[in-house]
Design an enzyme around this catalytic site. Structure first.
Site, PDB file in Angstrom:
ATOM      1  N   HIS A  78       1.824   3.824  -4.925  1.00  0.00           N
ATOM      2  CA  HIS A  78       2.655   5.650  -6.097  1.00  0.00           C
ATOM      3  C   HIS A  78       2.925   5.105  -7.461  1.00  0.00           C
ATOM      4  O   HIS A  78       2.011   3.526  -7.789  1.00  0.00           O
ATOM      5  CB  HIS A  78       4.219   6.022  -5.439  1.00  0.00           C
ATOM      6  N   LYS A 135      12.954  -2.109  -8.246  1.00  0.00           N
ATOM      7  CA  LYS A 135      13.823  -1.616  -7.415  1.00  0.00           C
ATOM      8  C   LYS A 135      13.937  -2.076  -5.565  1.00  0.00           C
ATOM      9  O   LYS A 135      14.590  -2.376  -5.307  1.00  0.00           O
ATOM     10  CB  LYS A 135      12.541  -1.047  -6.659  1.00  0.00           C
ATOM     11  N   GLY A 145       0.787  -1.104   0.082  1.00  0.00           N
ATOM     12  CA  GLY A 145       0.084  -0.326  -0.542  1.00  0.00           C
ATOM     13  C   GLY A 145       0.404   1.489  -0.038  1.00  0.00           C
ATOM     14  O   GLY A 145       2.080   1.250  -0.479  1.00  0.00           O
ATOM     15  N   ALA A 146       0.347   2.781   0.371  1.00  0.00           N
ATOM     16  CA  ALA A 146       1.479   4.028   0.083  1.00  0.00           C
ATOM     17  C   ALA A 146       1.402   3.752  -1.284  1.00  0.00           C
ATOM     18  O   ALA A 146       2.538   4.021  -1.497  1.00  0.00           O
ATOM     19  CB  ALA A 146       2.144   4.267   1.083  1.00  0.00           C
ATOM     20  N   GLY A 188       4.864   4.204  -9.095  1.00  0.00           N
ATOM     21  CA  GLY A 188       5.663   2.881  -9.454  1.00  0.00           C
ATOM     22  C   GLY A 188       4.933   1.464  -9.407  1.00  0.00           C
ATOM     23  O   GLY A 188       5.209   0.884  -9.905  1.00  0.00           O
ATOM     24  N   HIS A 189       4.201   1.275  -7.983  1.00  0.00           N
ATOM     25  CA  HIS A 189       2.944   0.190  -8.215  1.00  0.00           C
ATOM     26  C   HIS A 189       2.481   0.442  -9.316  1.00  0.00           C
ATOM     27  O   HIS A 189       1.795  -1.028 -10.043  1.00  0.00           O
ATOM     28  CB  HIS A 189       2.245   0.595  -6.806  1.00  0.00           C
ATOM     29  N   SER A 225       8.785   5.301  -4.083  1.00  0.00           N
ATOM     30  CA  SER A 225       9.117   4.596  -2.419  1.00  0.00           C
ATOM     31  C   SER A 225       8.018   5.317  -1.457  1.00  0.00           C
ATOM     32  O   SER A 225       7.936   5.969  -1.374  1.00  0.00           O
ATOM     33  CB  SER A 225      10.636   3.945  -1.404  1.00  0.00           C
TER      34      SER A 225
END
Ligand code: AMP
Length: 280
Positions: A34, A149, A31-32, A36-37, A185
């Site tokens: 961004h 990453k 979660g959290a 990248g996800h 991140s």
């Protein structure tokens, strides 16, 4: 997009998808979210009929309780981002749902985890391996998406799939960076504006090291240059900088054949531990 909090419900829905011969892509996250996800979600959407994103801050992979309790949690925002990205199913279990009883199984990834993240965070990859194996058995994905990453994690997952004969394709996805080079991140949110401004030095050090190695400088000399460079930014506390074989994660003293040398770094900046790497 549908959100599931229980294993039973998610399994029932996915069984229905499978009976329609739909392929399933899984993107495990904490979660959290961004961009990248989101790049992993996009990669999954392109190759699969159905994309499942799991959001679970996995307590057993944290080796520092403070890091666990301060890990950013932004579920409502995450749902909005995932919906926008076209994700089909979200699995967001509680810790009790995920671990009805505390796992007693212990995974040992051998030499893959005697260096870098494994060495500095003992038990970390056991926690990662267990949660990912559980997710595989809950979701039964055709493909699973992981970011480069976390390069050592990627190697560990490949090993897990190989050793336990999971019929799953592991798809690596390139690191998504901010405009100034900082690898995206979830933990970046915890940097102060001052820390955020100097955080890109980590990637600059990697880029500089890569250039020097490609110019034929010796590994030992380049390691020294990076250590000296990081030391010029006192807010950083370097944990490791390694030149490794990207397949085995073992340190090397010369550049490997094409595509197999990785430069990996971990450093503390204020309250945050940052990691980054480049593969060339
Ligand atoms: P996390 O939520 O940090 O556990 O990350 C979930 C997945 O997203 C892992 O496979 C990570 O490697 C991947 N990931 C995290 N940050 C990035 C990034 N900046 N670029 C690409 N993938 C990423």
């Amino acid at each position: 997009m549908q959100v599931f909090y229980t294993i039973t419900e998610l399994r029932a829905y996915l069984a229905a998808q499978r009976s329609e011969k739909k392929s399933i892509g899984l993107v495990p996250t904490m979660g959290a979210l961004h961009q990248g996800h989101m790049s992993l979600i996009e990669a999954s959407r392109q190759a699969n009929d159905v994309t499942v994103c799991s959001i679970f801050v996995n307590p057993i992979q944290f080796t520092n309780q403070d890091d666990l309790s301060r890990y950013p949690r932004t579920l409502e925002q995450d749902y909005l981002l995932l919906e926008e990205a076209g994700c089909d199913f979200v699995f967001a279990p509680s810790a009790d749902e995920m671990y009805n009883t505390a796992p007693s199984l212990v995974l040992d990834f051998g030499t893959l985890e005697t260096v870098m993240e494994g060495a500095f965070r003992p038990g970390h990859f056991n926690g990662v391996g267990i949660v990912v194996a559980r997710l595989f058995n809950i979701v039964h994905p055709d493909r699973v998406y992981f970011g480069q990453k976390d390069l050592q994690q990627l190697a560990v997952i490949r090993r897990l799939v190989e050793d336990l004969a999971f019929q799953i394709e592991v798809v690596p996805c390139p690191t998504v960076r901010e405009a100034d080079g900082l690898a995206m991140s979830s933990r970046n949110r915890r940097l102060s504006p001052e820390e955020r401004a100097i955080a890109p030095h980590l990637y600059r050090a990697l880029s500089e090291a890569q250039e020097r190695l490609l110019n034929g400088e010796r590994v030992a000399d380049v390691i020294q240059v990076v250590q000296d460079y990081i030391a010029t930014v006192p807010a950083f506390s370097l944990e490791y900088f390694e030149v490794v074989d990207a397949r085995t994660m073992q340190p090397v003293d010369e550049v490997q054949s094409e595509g197999h040398t990785a430069l990996c770094v971990a450093a503390h900046l204020g309250p945050v531990r940052l990691i980054d790497n480049v593969v060339f």
